[in-house]
Design a protein around this motif. Structure first.
Motif, PDB file in Angstrom:
ATOM      1  N   GLU A   1      34.315  35.451  40.686  1.00 55.16           N
ATOM      2  CA  GLU A   1      35.204  36.629  40.829  1.00 55.16           C
ATOM      3  C   GLU A   1      36.442  35.970  40.395  1.00 55.16           C
ATOM      4  O   GLU A   1      36.742  34.771  40.592  1.00 55.16           O
TER       5      GLU A   1
ATOM      6  N   THR B   1      28.121  33.725  38.379  1.00 59.62           N
ATOM      7  CA  THR B   1      29.267  34.925  38.374  1.00 59.62           C
ATOM      8  C   THR B   1      30.399  34.588  39.015  1.00 59.62           C
ATOM      9  O   THR B   1      30.262  34.420  40.513  1.00 59.62           O
TER      10      THR B   1
ATOM     11  N   SER C   1      38.460  40.515  37.340  1.00 57.40           N
ATOM     12  CA  SER C   1      37.295  40.703  36.565  1.00 57.40           C
ATOM     13  C   SER C   1      36.422  39.585  36.897  1.00 57.40           C
ATOM     14  O   SER C   1      36.446  38.871  37.875  1.00 57.40           O
ATOM     15  N   THR C   2      35.324  39.443  35.990  1.00 56.52           N
ATOM     16  CA  THR C   2      34.320  38.259  36.432  1.00 56.52           C
ATOM     17  C   THR C   2      33.937  37.496  35.145  1.00 56.52           C
ATOM     18  O   THR C   2      34.110  38.121  33.826  1.00 56.52           O
ATOM     19  N   LYS C   3      33.877  36.129  35.677  1.00 55.29           N
ATOM     20  CA  LYS C   3      33.492  35.089  34.308  1.00 55.29           C
ATOM     21  C   LYS C   3      32.056  34.757  34.507  1.00 55.29           C
ATOM     22  O   LYS C   3      31.859  34.313  35.811  1.00 55.29           O
TER      23      LYS C   3
ATOM     24  N   GLY D   1      43.400  39.372  38.981  1.00 45.47           N
ATOM     25  CA  GLY D   1      44.081  39.607  38.170  1.00 45.47           C
ATOM     26  C   GLY D   1      45.175  38.699  37.795  1.00 45.47           C
ATOM     27  O   GLY D   1      45.618  37.821  38.622  1.00 45.47           O
TER      28      GLY D   1
ATOM     29  N   LEU E   1      46.170  41.263  33.037  1.00 48.51           N
ATOM     30  CA  LEU E   1      44.802  41.624  33.171  1.00 48.51           C
ATOM     31  C   LEU E   1      44.343  42.054  34.547  1.00 48.51           C
ATOM     32  O   LEU E   1      44.901  41.475  35.682  1.00 48.51           O
TER      33      LEU E   1
END
Length: 529
Positions: free
Chosen positions: A362, A360, A278-280, A365, A275
Motif C-alpha cells: 500500500e 503488494t 495506490s498499490t505497488k 497519496g 497522486l
C-alpha cells in the motif's frame, strides 16, 4: 545651403511663417541620413563576429538609430507625408535591428549557461573515462570500487584456469610418502569443501582398504535465482590396490545457513504532486525450498505528507504470513526526516516452486519517490534484531549496531537510504551488495539506496556503516535470519545410488558424487572399467 532655424513655440506655426519648403528640406535630409544609416546598422548586425563579442556595441548602435529615427519622424508630422513614411520605416527597421541584437545577446547568455553545463558534463565525462580506464587496466587483485575488480583480475583467473585445462586437480589419500592417511588396516577419511569441482585420488596398498565418509552440510547452495536445486561434483579415482567404500553422511543433524532464493524490486518517481493512494507490486518466481522466509522494505518520499497514511504489505502465497517489524521517518521532502522507511518479514510455506508470487505494498497519496525491495531466503529458522535507525542530521555516513544474532551462521540483511538523488551510490560495510541505485536525480524529492547482506554471521554484535558521498539525512536498518537445524537420514536417505549399498570403489575404477544444495544429500555415479 539652408538656413538654421531656432524653434520657439509651435514648430507648425514657425514653419508656416518662415517657409515650410526649407524646413521640409532640412527634415528630409535628416530623415535620409537615418534611413541610409539603417542599412549600415543591419549590415553590422549581420556581420557580428561568431564569438558574439560585438553584441553590446551592436545593441547600443541599434538603439541609438531607433531614437534618431523616432525624433525625425516626430519632426516630420504634418509637413511631408513621404518624409514621415521614410522616417517611420527607418524607425521600424532600427527597432527590428535592436530587437535582433538584444535577442542575439540573450542567445549569448544561454550559450554561456550551456557552456557552463557543458563544462560540468565534460568533467563528469572525464571522471567516467578515468573510471573506465581503471576498469580496463587495474592490476589483478586491486579493487576498482569496494569489492569490485577490473578486467585484468578476471583475465588472470581465466588464464590460470586455462593453464590447467583440461587437467582435473586431485588431492591424494593413501599411505605413501607425502599423502594424507595412515597405515591402519581400514582408514576412514572425509570429503572436504575444497574437493568440490576437483577430485580425490585414493592410493592404498592391497591390504589396507579405506572408507570415504561423506560429510553433510559442506555444500549449502544456494541455487541461482529461478532454479530449485544446484549440485556440485567431486571425482573419486581409486589408483591404489585396495577397495574404497563410499558411505553417505551419518544420521543426525546439521546446521543449514540461510541462503537467498530470489529478489525483486519496484521503484519509481513522480512529478505531479497530487497522486492518490495506490498499490505497488513486486512479483517473483519463488523456487522450491525449506524454511522459506522473506524480508521486505519500503522507502517513500512525499511531495507533502498525506493527511491519511495507510502503509501495509500482503503476500499472495497461500499460507504465508506478514509481520511489520519497524518504521522510521516522516517522508516530508522538506523536513528533517525526509524518508519514510518500513520493514517487514514473513514466512512462506515449505514445498515446491511458487511462480508469480505477488508482494503488494500500500502506498499513500502525494508520494514523489518510492522504493520497494523483496528478498526471499531458504533455511531460515527465525528473525532477530529487526530495527531502523533514523539520522536527521547532515553527514556522509551513519552506523547501525543492533544486529547481534543469538546463534552463529545467521544471515544479516541491511538497508541504507540517503536523501537526495545526487547521493548515489550508497554503500554498506561490511556486507555483499545486493542492489545499489537511486530513485531519481532530484536532490529534494529523490533518494539513493543500497541493500546488502552478510552470510555466516557469528553470534556477536556487528556494526554496519552506510555511507554516501553526499551529506544528507538518512535511514539505516535491517534484520537477521537465524539458521535451521536439518536432519540427515543417513544411509539411503543421504546417498542416492542405483546400486546396492555399501558402494565399493574397486582399484582402477572411478566414481563421481554430486553434493546437493540442500546440504543433506549426495548422488553417486560409479564408473566401472
Amino acid at each position: 545651403m539652408s538656413s538654421v532655424y531656432r524653434v520657439t513655440g509651435s514648430i507648425h506655426d514657425q514653419i508656416v511663417t518662415e517657409g515650410a519648403a526649407e524646413v521640409v528640406s532640412e527634415a528630409s535630409a535628416e530623415i535620409s541620413i537615418v534611413a541610409n544609416n539603417i542599412d549600415a546598422v543591419i549590415e553590422v548586425a549581420n556581420n557580428i563576429d561568431d564569438d558574439l563579442a560585438a553584441l553590446p556595441d551592436a545593441v547600443a548602435s541599434a538603439n541609438a538609430a531607433a531614437v534618431r529615427a523616432e525624433t525625425a519622424a516626430t519632426s516630420a508630422v504634418g509637413i511631408d507625408s513621404s518624409a514621415q513614411a521614410s522616417a517611420l520605416a527607418a524607425q521600424n527597421a532600427a527597432a527590428i535591428a535592436a530587437s535582433g541584437a538584444v535577442e542575439a545577446s540573450g542567445f549569448a547568455d544561454e550559450a554561456s549557461n550551456s557552456a557552463s553545463g557543458s563544462a560540468d558534463a565534460a568533467a563528469e565525462a572525464a571522471a567516467q573515462a578515468d573510471l573506465a580506464e581503471r576498469w580496463a587496466n587495474e592490476p589483478p587483485g586491486s579493487e576498482v570500487t569496494p569489492g569490485k575488480y577490473g578486467a585484468p583480475h578476471f583475465l588472470a583467473l581465466q588464464e590460470s584456469l586455462l593453464a590447467t585445462a583440461p587437467n582435473l586437480q586431485f588431492r591424494t589419500f593413501g599411505d605413501h610418502a607425502g599423502e594424507a592417511g595412515t597405515d591402519g588396516a581400514t582408514q576412514e577419511f572425509n570429503n572436504l569443501a575444497t574437493d568440490f569441482g576437483r577430485g580425490i585420488a585414493v592410493n592404498r596398498l592391497a591390504n589396507r582398504p579405506s572408507r570415504l565418509k561423506l560429510v553433510a552440510g559442506l555444500y549449502n547452495g544456494p541455487p541461482a535465482e529461478g532454479a530449485d536445486l544446484s549440485m556440485v561434483p567431486v571425482v573419486v579415482s581409486n589408483i591404489g590396490a585396495a577397495d574404497c567404500t563410499i558411505e553417505g553422511p551419518t544420521a543426525g543433524s546439521i546446521v543449514l545457513e540461510p541462503a537467498i532464493l530470489i529478489t525483486g524490486i519496484n521503484t519509481a518517481t513522480d512529478t505531479t504532486g497530487s497522486l492518490p493512494a495506490s498499490t505497488k507490486v513486486v512479483t517473483v518466481d519463488i523456487p522450491a525450498g525449506e524454511g522459506r522466509r522473506f524480508f521486505a522494505i519500503q522507502g517513500l518520499v512525499y511531495h507533502t505528507p498525506p493527511a491519511t497514511e495507510v502503509i501495509s504489505l500482503a503476500c499472495s502465497a497461500a499460507g504465508s504470513t506478514v509481520v511489520q517489524r519497524d518504521q522510521a521517518g516522516t517522508g516530508n521532502q522538506a523536513g528533517s526526516s525526509p524518508i519514510k522507511a518500513t520493514i517487514w518479514s514473513g514466512t512462506i510455506p515449505d514445498g515446491g516452486a511458487l511462480p508469480a508470487t505477488a508482494f503488494t505494498f500500500e502506498v499513500p497519496g502525494w508520494w514523489c519517490s518510492h522504493f520497494h525491495y523483496i528478498v526471499v531466503v531458504q533455511n531460515a529458522g527465525g528473525v532477530e534484531d529487526y530495527d531502523l535507525v533514523l539520522r536527521a542530521g547532515s553527514a556522509t555516513s551513519e552506523t547501525f549496531a543492533s544486529l547481534s544474532p543469538s546463534v552463529p551462521e545467521s544471515m544479516a540483511i541491511v538497508v541504507a537510504m540517503h536523501h537526495s538523488g545526487s547521493a548515489n551510490p550508497v554503500s554498506i560495510s561490511p556486507g555483499t551488495t545486493l542492489v545499489q541505485n537511486r530513485t531519481g536525480s532530484r536532490s529534494a524529492k529523490d533518494f539513493a539506496y543500497c541493500v546488502a547482506f552478510q552470510s555466516d554471521r557469528p553470534a556477536a554484535v556487528q556494526t554496519y556503516t552506510g555511507s554516501s558521498p553526499f551529506a544528507s539525512p538518512a535511514v539505516i536498518g535491517g534484520l537477521a535470519f537465524t539458521p535451521v537445524t536439518g536432519t540427515v537420514a543417513g544411509g539411503a536417505g543421504a546417498l542416492l545410488w542405483r546400486g546396492t549399498l555399501p558402494a565399493v570403489l574397486q582399484p582402477g575404477n572411478m566414481a563421481v558424487f554430486w553434493a546437493m544444495s540442500d546440504g543433506l544429500r549426495y548422488m553417486l555415479d560409479m564408473v566401472e572399467t
